[in-house]
Design a protein around this motif. Structure first.
Motif, PDB file in Angstrom:
ATOM      1  N   THR A   1      19.422  20.942 -53.469  1.00  0.00           N
ATOM      2  CA  THR A   1      18.151  21.340 -53.187  1.00  0.00           C
ATOM      3  C   THR A   1      17.198  20.455 -52.528  1.00  0.00           C
ATOM      4  OG1 THR A   1      16.993  20.297 -55.225  1.00  0.00           O
ATOM      5  CG2 THR A   1      17.981  22.412 -55.437  1.00  0.00           C
ATOM      6  N   GLY A   2      17.674  19.223 -52.165  1.00  0.00           N
ATOM      7  CA  GLY A   2      17.163  18.300 -51.469  1.00  0.00           C
ATOM      8  C   GLY A   2      15.770  17.708 -52.011  1.00  0.00           C
ATOM      9  N   GLY A   3      15.410  18.208 -53.397  1.00  0.00           N
ATOM     10  CA  GLY A   3      14.533  17.648 -54.060  1.00  0.00           C
ATOM     11  C   GLY A   3      14.872  16.238 -54.786  1.00  0.00           C
ATOM     12  N   ILE A   4      13.969  15.822 -55.760  1.00  0.00           N
ATOM     13  CA  ILE A   4      14.042  14.657 -56.239  1.00  0.00           C
ATOM     14  C   ILE A   4      14.390  15.082 -57.912  1.00  0.00           C
ATOM     15  CG2 ILE A   4      13.166  12.515 -57.354  1.00  0.00           C
ATOM     16  CD1 ILE A   4      13.586  12.432 -54.314  1.00  0.00           C
ATOM     17  N   ASP A   5      15.440  14.489 -58.454  1.00  0.00           N
ATOM     18  CA  ASP A   5      15.853  14.617 -59.820  1.00  0.00           C
ATOM     19  C   ASP A   5      15.644  13.175 -60.733  1.00  0.00           C
ATOM     20  OD1 ASP A   5      16.147  17.154 -59.619  1.00  0.00           O
ATOM     21  OD2 ASP A   5      18.341  17.188 -59.300  1.00  0.00           O
ATOM     22  N   PHE A   6      15.613  13.198 -62.047  1.00  0.00           N
ATOM     23  CA  PHE A   6      15.990  12.022 -62.887  1.00  0.00           C
ATOM     24  C   PHE A   6      17.280  11.483 -62.715  1.00  0.00           C
ATOM     25  CE2 PHE A   6      12.157  13.729 -65.063  1.00  0.00           C
ATOM     26  CZ  PHE A   6      11.328  12.545 -64.998  1.00  0.00           C
ATOM     27  N   SER A   7      17.768  10.355 -62.454  1.00  0.00           N
ATOM     28  CA  SER A   7      18.955   9.995 -62.040  1.00  0.00           C
ATOM     29  C   SER A   7      19.767   9.585 -63.543  1.00  0.00           C
ATOM     30  CB  SER A   7      19.333   8.809 -61.275  1.00  0.00           C
ATOM     31  OG  SER A   7      18.858   7.684 -61.964  1.00  0.00           O
ATOM     32  N   HIS A   8      19.100   9.525 -64.580  1.00  0.00           N
ATOM     33  CA  HIS A   8      19.540   9.013 -65.729  1.00  0.00           C
ATOM     34  C   HIS A   8      18.882   9.899 -66.913  1.00  0.00           C
ATOM     35  CE1 HIS A   8      21.781   5.706 -68.102  1.00  0.00           C
ATOM     36  NE2 HIS A   8      22.597   5.834 -66.818  1.00  0.00           N
TER      37      HIS A   8
END
Length: 591
Positions: free
Chosen positions: A445-452
Motif C-alpha cells: 500500500t505504501g503506507g506506514i504500519d507498525f513493525s512490531h
C-alpha cells in the motif's frame, strides 16, 4: 497387595531379590529363548524383564501375549547372572520370574511399531498419536516438557511473580495474524476471538495494581505451520512487570532462562550474560534479526573496495544506485577452490546468479579467483586486512540493496559456518535484539504500519512521534534469541493515552477504529497506568531446544499436521444444520 501393582517397572533393584511383587504395564516385546519366554514389561516409569519358564503356571498365558497387550504379573524378583546384567536399564540387574499373568487388555496388530522406534509416515504417527506417545524418545520428551514447565513456575514464583489466568474468549484485535473466531449464540452476528496473546489483559493486570504477573498462556493464531511454529495453538511464558525499564525486564528474564537451560541442557554451555545487539547491527553482521551466535562469522560492508574497481559487475551497480552495498562473508579455513565452487553452486541452487569469492591458498601471498584478478592485488590485500583473513581463508560477496539480499547473505553465512565446522553446535547461545523500528513501510500500500507490537513505547515518546520521520523512530522493543531461534518478542509498553493515539494515527488508525478495537485499553490508560513492560518466551520453542528437536510436533502432546488438522480426533469437522441454526449462521462454501 494393591490390585494392580506393588512396584512400577522402574523400581526393582538387586536389593529386592527374593521379594514377591506385582507389576502392571504394556508388553514392550516378547522373546523366545529355547523354551524360556522373556517379556519386557513397560510402564510410564521404565522397563522390567519378566521370565516365564515351562514349569511356571504363568507359562501358558505368556505364550499367548503379544506386543502392547496390558498385563498384570505376579512373580519373584531374582538377580541376573553377571553375564546377563543389562547396564542400559536401571532394572537391568534383576528379572521377575512370573507365577501369574492376568491379561488386562488386548491389542490387535499395531498400525505403527513401538519397539525400536523406526521412522514411520507422519500421517500415521499423528493419527495414532496415543501409540506414538508410547515410544521411549517421544515419551521422555513429553515428560521433560512437564518438568521444564514446573521449573519455570518455581523460578517465576521465586522471583516474586504471581500467576493469573486471563480470558480465552475475548474480542478480535489486529495483532499481526488471523484470529480464530467463535460465534456467539446469545448475540447473533457477533463473534468472540481466541486470544493471539494475552497482550491487553496482562497490561490491564498492571493497570489494576498487580506488580509482577506471569502465566503459562495458551495462544491461538490461524497461521500456516512451520517447523518452529505450531498451527492453531501454542503456549508462552507470558510476563509483565510494573515500574520497569528495558534493563529491568532483561534482569528478571535472563536468570530464569539461563538457569533453566543449565538445568535441562545437559553439559552444553549457556551464555552467561546475554549480549544486546541493535536490530540494524544484527541485520548488517548476520543478515537476520534472529542470529545464530554459535557461528562466529560476522559480515562486513566492503563497498569502498569495489567502487570504481575493475570488477565491473559490482562497480557499475554502485555507480548506478547509491543504495547499493557490497557485503563480505568471511570464511576462515575455506581457502580452496573446491569449497568456493560448492558455495557458488549452492547459491545458484537458491535462485541466485552465483556467489563471488576470493580465496588465499597456503603458501601464496596473493588472492585467487576471478574477483581478485579484476580488482587487483592492492584492493585484494586491503580486503584481506579489513576482514582479518590469512592464507587458507576465503571470503564471499553479495551486492545490491541490502533489504533485498540480506536474507540470502545470512543463509550463506550459516552455510559457510556449518560446512567449515566453525559453528559450535554444542552450546546455547543467547542474545537480545534491541532498538527495533517502531514503524515500517507497507510494500503493497505504501503506507506506514507498525513493525512490531503496536502497544510499545516509542523511544523519544510523543516528541519523537510528532517531529521525526516515522521510519526513523525506534521503539523500546526487543527479542530474545537462542541458537538462531526467536524465543520471544517483548516491549516496554506505551502507558500514555496521547502517545497511543498518535502512534495509531501514524499507522493509519482513526479514533473510531481505536475505540472499537482497543476501547477497554484506552479507558484503562486514562485512570493512572504505571510504566510497565514485559515479554513472552515461547514454551514450545524452549522445550524444542532443550530436547534437541527440530520440529515443535516432537515436543507437543497432541499436535496438528501442517494443514492444521487433528488426524486423531478428526478436527476441524462439519457441524449439523441444527447447530448452525442455533448460532444464526449459514455456510457460504467455495465452489
Amino acid at each position: 497387595m494393591h490390585r494392580y501393582r506393588s512396584h512400577t517397572c522402574a523400581d526393582l533393584r538387586a536389593d529386592d531379590a527374593g521379594s514377591n511383587v506385582r507389576l502392571s504395564g504394556w508388553v514392550h516385546r516378547v522373546r523366545d529363548h529355547g523354551g524360556l519366554l522373556f517379556i519386557d514389561l513397560r510402564d510410564h516409569y521404565g522397563i522390567t524383564q519378566v521370565v516365564a519358564d515351562p514349569d511356571s503356571p504363568a507359562f501358558a498365558a505368556a505364550e499367548k501375549v503379544r506386543a502392547e497387550w496390558v498385563l498384570r504379573i505376579d512373580g519373584e524378583v531374582k538377580t541376573r547372572d553377571t553375564a546377563q546384567v543389562n547396564d542400559r536399564l536401571p532394572t537391568g540387574a534383576i528379572e521377575v520370574f512370573a507365577r501369574e499373568i492376568e491379561v488386562l487388555s488386548q491389542a490387535p496388530e499395531l498400525p505403527l511399531p513401538i519397539f525400536g522406534e523406526p521412522d514411520y509416515p507422519e500421517e500415521t504417527r499423528l493419527k495414532y498419536r496415543f501409540l506414538d506417545l508410547r515410544r521411549e524418545t517421544l515419551h521422555k520428551d513429553i515428560i521433560k516438557r512437564s518438568q521444564i514447565i514446573a521449573s519455570i513456575r518455581r523460578r517465576m514464583t521465586g522471583a516474586g511473580f504471581m500467576e493469573f489466568q486471563t480470558p480465552i474468549l475475548t474480542a478480535s484485535s489486529p495483532e499481526g495474524a488471523r484470529d480464530f473466531l467463535v460465534p456467539s449464540r446469545l448475540h447473533p452476528g457477533k463473534f468472540y476471538a481466541l486470544p493471539q496473546a494475552p497482550q491487553q489483559f496482562k497490561q490491564l493486570v498492571m493497570i489494576a495494581g498487580f506488580d509482577r504477573y506471569f502465566q503459562i498462556a495458551p495462544c491461538f493464531r490461524d497461521e500456516d505451520a512451520r517447523a518452529d511454529r505450531s498451527p492453531g495453538e501454542f503456549y508462552q511464558l507470558d510476563i509483565e512487570m510494573s515500574f520497569v525499564e528495558q534493563e529491568d525486564v532483561f534482569g528478571a528474564v535472563e536468570p530464569v532462562l539461563r538457569d533453566l537451560f543449565v538445568e535441562f541442557g545437559g553439559d552444553k554451555p549457556v551464555t552467561k550474560v546475554f549480549p544486546r545487539i541493535p536490530y540494524h547491527v544484527a541485520l548488517a553482521k548476520y543478515g537476520s534479526d534472529k542470529p545464530d551466535l554459535r557461528n562466529p562469522i560476522e559480515m562486513e560492508d566492503v563497498t569502498p573496495h569495489f567502487a570504481g574497481s575493475g570488477f565491473k559487475v559490482f562497480a557499475s551497480m554502485i555507480e548506478a544506485d547509491p543504495r547499493v552495498r557490497v557485503w563480505a562473508i568471511p570464511a576462515p579455513t575455506g581457502g580452496s577452490r573446491a569449497f568456493c565452487d560448492r558455495m557458488n553452486n549452492w547459491a545458484q541452487g537458491e535462485g541466485q546468479k552465483g556467489l563471488g569469492y576470493i580465496f588465499w591458498r597456503e603458501g601464496e601471498a596473493e588472492g585467487a579467483g576471478p574477483i581478485a584478478k579484476n580488482i587487483g592485488a592492492e584492493r585484494t590485500e586491503a580486503l584481506r586486512t579489513q576482514l582479518g583473513l590469512a592464507a587458507g581463508d576465503a571470503v564471499f560477496f553479495v551486492a545490491g540493496i541490502p533489504e533485498h539480499f540480506m536474507r540470502f547473505a545470512g543463509e550463506a553465512r550459516n552455510r559457510a559456518g556449518d560446512e567449515l565446522g566453525l559453528s559450535k553446535k554444542d552450546q546455547f547461545a543467547f542474545c537480545w535484539i534491541v532498538d527495533f523500528p517502531m514503524f515500517e513501510r507497507n510494500e503493497e500500500t505504501g503506507g506506514i504500519d507498525f513493525s512490531h507490537n503496536p502497544f510499545s513505547m516509542p523511544q523519544g515518546g510523543l516528541e519523537a512521534l510528532n517531529s521525526m520521520d516515522p521510519l526513523d523512530i525506534k521503539a523500546f522493543q526487543y527479542d530474545i534469541v537462542c541458537n538462531g531461534i526467536e524465543l520471544s518478542s517483548g516491549a516496554i509498553r506505551n502507558h500514555k493515552v496521547e502517545i497511543m493515539r498518535r502512534a495509531f494515527e501514524i499507522a493509519g488508525y482513526d479514533e473510531s477504529v481505536l475505540q472499537e478495537k482497543f476501547g477497554g485499553m484506552l479507558s484503562a490508560l486514562q485512570y493512572g497506568a504505571p510504566p510497565h513492560g514485559g515479554i513472552a518466551p515461547g514454551v514450545d520453542r524452549i522445550v524444542m531446544l532443550l530436547c534437541g528437536r527440530e520440529n515443535l510436533r516432537d515436543v507437543t502432546l497432541f499436535p496438528m499436521n501442517q494443514r492444521a488438522e487433528d488426524l486423531m480426533m478428526g478436527a476441524p469437522s462439519t457441524v449439523t444444520a441444527a447447530q448452525l441454526r442455533e448460532l444464526h449462521l449459514r455456510l457460504n462454501l467455495p465452489q
